[in-house]
Design a protein around this motif. Structure first.
Motif, PDB file in Angstrom:
ATOM      1  N   ALA A 155       0.805  -1.219   0.000  1.00 31.55           N
ATOM      2  CA  ALA A 155       0.000   0.000   0.000  1.00 31.55           C
ATOM      3  C   ALA A 155       0.837   1.268   0.000  1.00 31.55           C
ATOM      4  O   ALA A 155       0.386   2.330  -0.441  1.00 31.55           O
ATOM      5  N   GLY A 156       2.079   1.210   0.473  1.00 36.86           N
ATOM      6  CA  GLY A 156       2.902   2.407   0.555  1.00 36.86           C
ATOM      7  C   GLY A 156       3.714   2.709  -0.694  1.00 36.86           C
ATOM      8  O   GLY A 156       4.408   3.725  -0.751  1.00 36.86           O
ATOM      9  N   VAL A 157       3.637   1.854  -1.696  1.00 34.84           N
ATOM     10  CA  VAL A 157       4.426   2.049  -2.906  1.00 34.84           C
ATOM     11  C   VAL A 157       3.825   3.162  -3.765  1.00 34.84           C
ATOM     12  O   VAL A 157       2.614   3.218  -3.981  1.00 34.84           O
ATOM     13  N   VAL A 158       4.675   4.054  -4.260  1.00 38.45           N
ATOM     14  CA  VAL A 158       4.257   5.095  -5.200  1.00 38.45           C
ATOM     15  C   VAL A 158       4.512   4.568  -6.612  1.00 38.45           C
ATOM     16  O   VAL A 158       5.657   4.288  -6.982  1.00 38.45           O
ATOM     17  N   THR A 159       3.450   4.421  -7.381  1.00 40.09           N
ATOM     18  CA  THR A 159       3.567   3.846  -8.728  1.00 40.09           C
ATOM     19  C   THR A 159       3.982   4.913  -9.730  1.00 40.09           C
ATOM     20  O   THR A 159       3.412   6.006  -9.768  1.00 40.09           O
ATOM     21  N   GLY A 160       4.979   4.607 -10.529  1.00 38.06           N
ATOM     22  CA  GLY A 160       5.458   5.516 -11.570  1.00 38.06           C
ATOM     23  C   GLY A 160       5.770   4.749 -12.835  1.00 38.06           C
ATOM     24  O   GLY A 160       5.566   3.530 -12.907  1.00 38.06           O
ATOM     25  N   PRO A 161       6.276   5.430 -13.851  1.00 37.82           N
ATOM     26  CA  PRO A 161       6.498   4.773 -15.145  1.00 37.82           C
ATOM     27  C   PRO A 161       7.537   3.657 -15.111  1.00 37.82           C
ATOM     28  O   PRO A 161       7.555   2.811 -15.997  1.00 37.82           O
ATOM     29  N   TYR A 162       8.398   3.628 -14.088  1.00 37.88           N
ATOM     30  CA  TYR A 162       9.452   2.620 -14.055  1.00 37.88           C
ATOM     31  C   TYR A 162       9.080   1.388 -13.240  1.00 37.88           C
ATOM     32  O   TYR A 162       9.764   0.368 -13.323  1.00 37.88           O
ATOM     33  N   ASN A 163       8.021   1.469 -12.442  1.00 34.70           N
ATOM     34  CA  ASN A 163       7.645   0.295 -11.665  1.00 34.70           C
ATOM     35  C   ASN A 163       6.210  -0.160 -11.920  1.00 34.70           C
ATOM     36  O   ASN A 163       5.774  -1.169 -11.380  1.00 34.70           O
ATOM     37  N   ALA A 164       5.464   0.575 -12.745  1.00 37.05           N
ATOM     38  CA  ALA A 164       4.075   0.199 -13.024  1.00 37.05           C
ATOM     39  C   ALA A 164       4.037  -1.025 -13.936  1.00 37.05           C
ATOM     40  O   ALA A 164       4.904  -1.207 -14.797  1.00 37.05           O
ATOM     41  N   GLU A 165       3.042  -1.852 -13.729  1.00 38.20           N
ATOM     42  CA  GLU A 165       2.847  -3.013 -14.597  1.00 38.20           C
ATOM     43  C   GLU A 165       1.723  -2.800 -15.585  1.00 38.20           C
ATOM     44  O   GLU A 165       1.560  -3.577 -16.530  1.00 38.20           O
ATOM     45  N   LYS A 166       0.910  -1.758 -15.374  1.00 38.42           N
ATOM     46  CA  LYS A 166      -0.163  -1.469 -16.315  1.00 38.42           C
ATOM     47  C   LYS A 166      -0.468   0.023 -16.308  1.00 38.42           C
ATOM     48  O   LYS A 166      -0.099   0.750 -15.379  1.00 38.42           O
ATOM     49  N   TRP A 167      -1.130   0.452 -17.356  1.00 38.94           N
ATOM     50  CA  TRP A 167      -1.545   1.850 -17.495  1.00 38.94           C
ATOM     51  C   TRP A 167      -2.967   1.854 -18.040  1.00 38.94           C
ATOM     52  O   TRP A 167      -3.242   1.212 -19.064  1.00 38.94           O
ATOM     53  N   VAL A 168      -3.856   2.538 -17.346  1.00 36.21           N
ATOM     54  CA  VAL A 168      -5.255   2.614 -17.761  1.00 36.21           C
ATOM     55  C   VAL A 168      -5.444   3.893 -18.560  1.00 36.21           C
ATOM     56  O   VAL A 168      -5.169   4.996 -18.063  1.00 36.21           O
ATOM     57  N   SER A 169      -5.900   3.767 -19.799  1.00 37.80           N
ATOM     58  CA  SER A 169      -6.055   4.936 -20.653  1.00 37.80           C
ATOM     59  C   SER A 169      -7.154   5.853 -20.114  1.00 37.80           C
ATOM     60  O   SER A 169      -8.131   5.382 -19.534  1.00 37.80           O
ATOM     61  N   PRO A 170      -7.005   7.150 -20.296  1.00 38.00           N
ATOM     62  CA  PRO A 170      -8.045   8.077 -19.859  1.00 38.00           C
ATOM     63  C   PRO A 170      -9.369   7.803 -20.572  1.00 38.00           C
ATOM     64  O   PRO A 170      -9.398   7.219 -21.659  1.00 38.00           O
ATOM     65  N   ALA A 171     -10.456   8.232 -19.953  1.00 38.00           N
ATOM     66  CA  ALA A 171     -11.781   8.000 -20.541  1.00 38.00           C
ATOM     67  C   ALA A 171     -11.879   8.708 -21.890  1.00 38.00           C
ATOM     68  O   ALA A 171     -11.663   9.914 -21.975  1.00 38.00           O
ATOM     69  N   PRO A 172     -12.206   7.970 -22.955  1.00 33.92           N
ATOM     70  CA  PRO A 172     -12.321   8.590 -24.271  1.00 33.92           C
ATOM     71  C   PRO A 172     -13.741   9.072 -24.541  1.00 33.92           C
ATOM     72  O   PRO A 172     -14.712   8.592 -23.933  1.00 33.92           O
ATOM     73  N   ALA A 173     -13.862   9.996 -25.462  1.00 33.63           N
ATOM     74  CA  ALA A 173     -15.158  10.404 -26.001  1.00 33.63           C
ATOM     75  C   ALA A 173     -15.332   9.753 -27.369  1.00 33.63           C
ATOM     76  O   ALA A 173     -14.351   9.358 -28.004  1.00 33.63           O
ATOM     77  N   PRO A 174     -16.560   9.603 -27.837  1.00 32.86           N
ATOM     78  CA  PRO A 174     -16.765   9.055 -29.181  1.00 32.86           C
ATOM     79  C   PRO A 174     -15.986   9.864 -30.226  1.00 32.86           C
ATOM     80  O   PRO A 174     -16.045  11.093 -30.240  1.00 32.86           O
ATOM     81  N   GLY A 175     -15.252   9.153 -31.070  1.00 30.91           N
ATOM     82  CA  GLY A 175     -14.416   9.801 -32.075  1.00 30.91           C
ATOM     83  C   GLY A 175     -12.964   9.910 -31.681  1.00 30.91           C
ATOM     84  O   GLY A 175     -12.114  10.225 -32.515  1.00 30.91           O
TER      85      GLY A 175
END
Length: 208
Positions: free
Chosen positions: A144-164
């Motif tokens: 729970a104390g880990v700060v997730t960043g680009p070097y230790n993340a295992e996944k990335w959730v894309s931002p919510a898209p709009a149609p198009g």
């Protein structure tokens, strides 16, 4: 005395908003949602059309004309040069409530993408992840104390898209869609290849 962190060999992912106008989005939904009859072994609530060529429909011709310049821009980051690109295939996915798409990547192409044709519930945003069995440490620091960043993340959730809206990514990049807790989610996916690649006297030409 200074410290510098250098991000080595990042993987590009391009987000583009409003690539397809709403009228074309609506027409694609109306025309292709009823043609998504092929089932998917990831989920009974996921279906898709057959693999289509842009030439199979005037609607896809319009879509490809708007998408391809964005692929060419993305390809400049992949290959260091503005190349010609062609869309190999396109297909429409229909993900109903409760459906999901398992982790996968796309074979026989260099760039792949998704154009979102309907609103996407937060639960069903596309997730991109590190390939399993990579060259990471065998032990993890995960609590729970880990700060997730680009070097230790295992996944990335894309931002919510709009149609198009659209995302483009290298075809080898693993991605998935978690269980959809919202309404019907419809998207247009595609695979693309450059028209040629050159490497110190060798030239490869591709035909879509």
């Amino acid at each position: 005395m200074t410290d510098e962190v250098v991000g080595l060999f990042p993987v590009p992912l391009q987000r583009s908003t409003g690539v397809l106008p709403q009228a074309l989005v609506n027409a694609l939904v109306d025309h292709f949602s009823t043609q998504a009859l092929q089932t998917n072994n990831s989920s009974e609530a996921l279906s898709h059309t057959r693999m289509l060529q842009p030439s199979d429909s005037p609607l896809l011709v319009q879509a490809a004309a708007l998408i391809t310049p964005r692929i060419a821009e993305f390809g400049r980051h992949l290959f260091g040069e503005q190349l010609g690109w062609a869309i190999k295939e396109m297909w429409v996915n229909v993900l109903d409530s409760g459906g999901r798409q398992a982790m996968h990547n796309h074979a026989n192409s260099f760039a792949s993408g998704v154009v979102y044709l309907t609103e996407t519930h937060d639960s069903a945003r596309t997730v991109f992840m590190k390939s399993p069995g990579g060259h990471d440490f065998a032990l993890k620091n995960d609590h729970a104390g880990v700060v997730t960043g680009p070097y230790n993340a295992e996944k990335w959730v894309s931002p919510a898209p709009a149609p198009g809206d659209m995302v483009i990514f290298p075809s080898y990049l693993m991605h998935a869609v978690p269980p959809n807790a919202g309404g019907r989610r419809i998207s247009l996916a595609f695979n693309a290849i450059p028209t040629r690649l050159e490497s110190w006297g060798y030239t490869l030409s591709f035909n879509a």
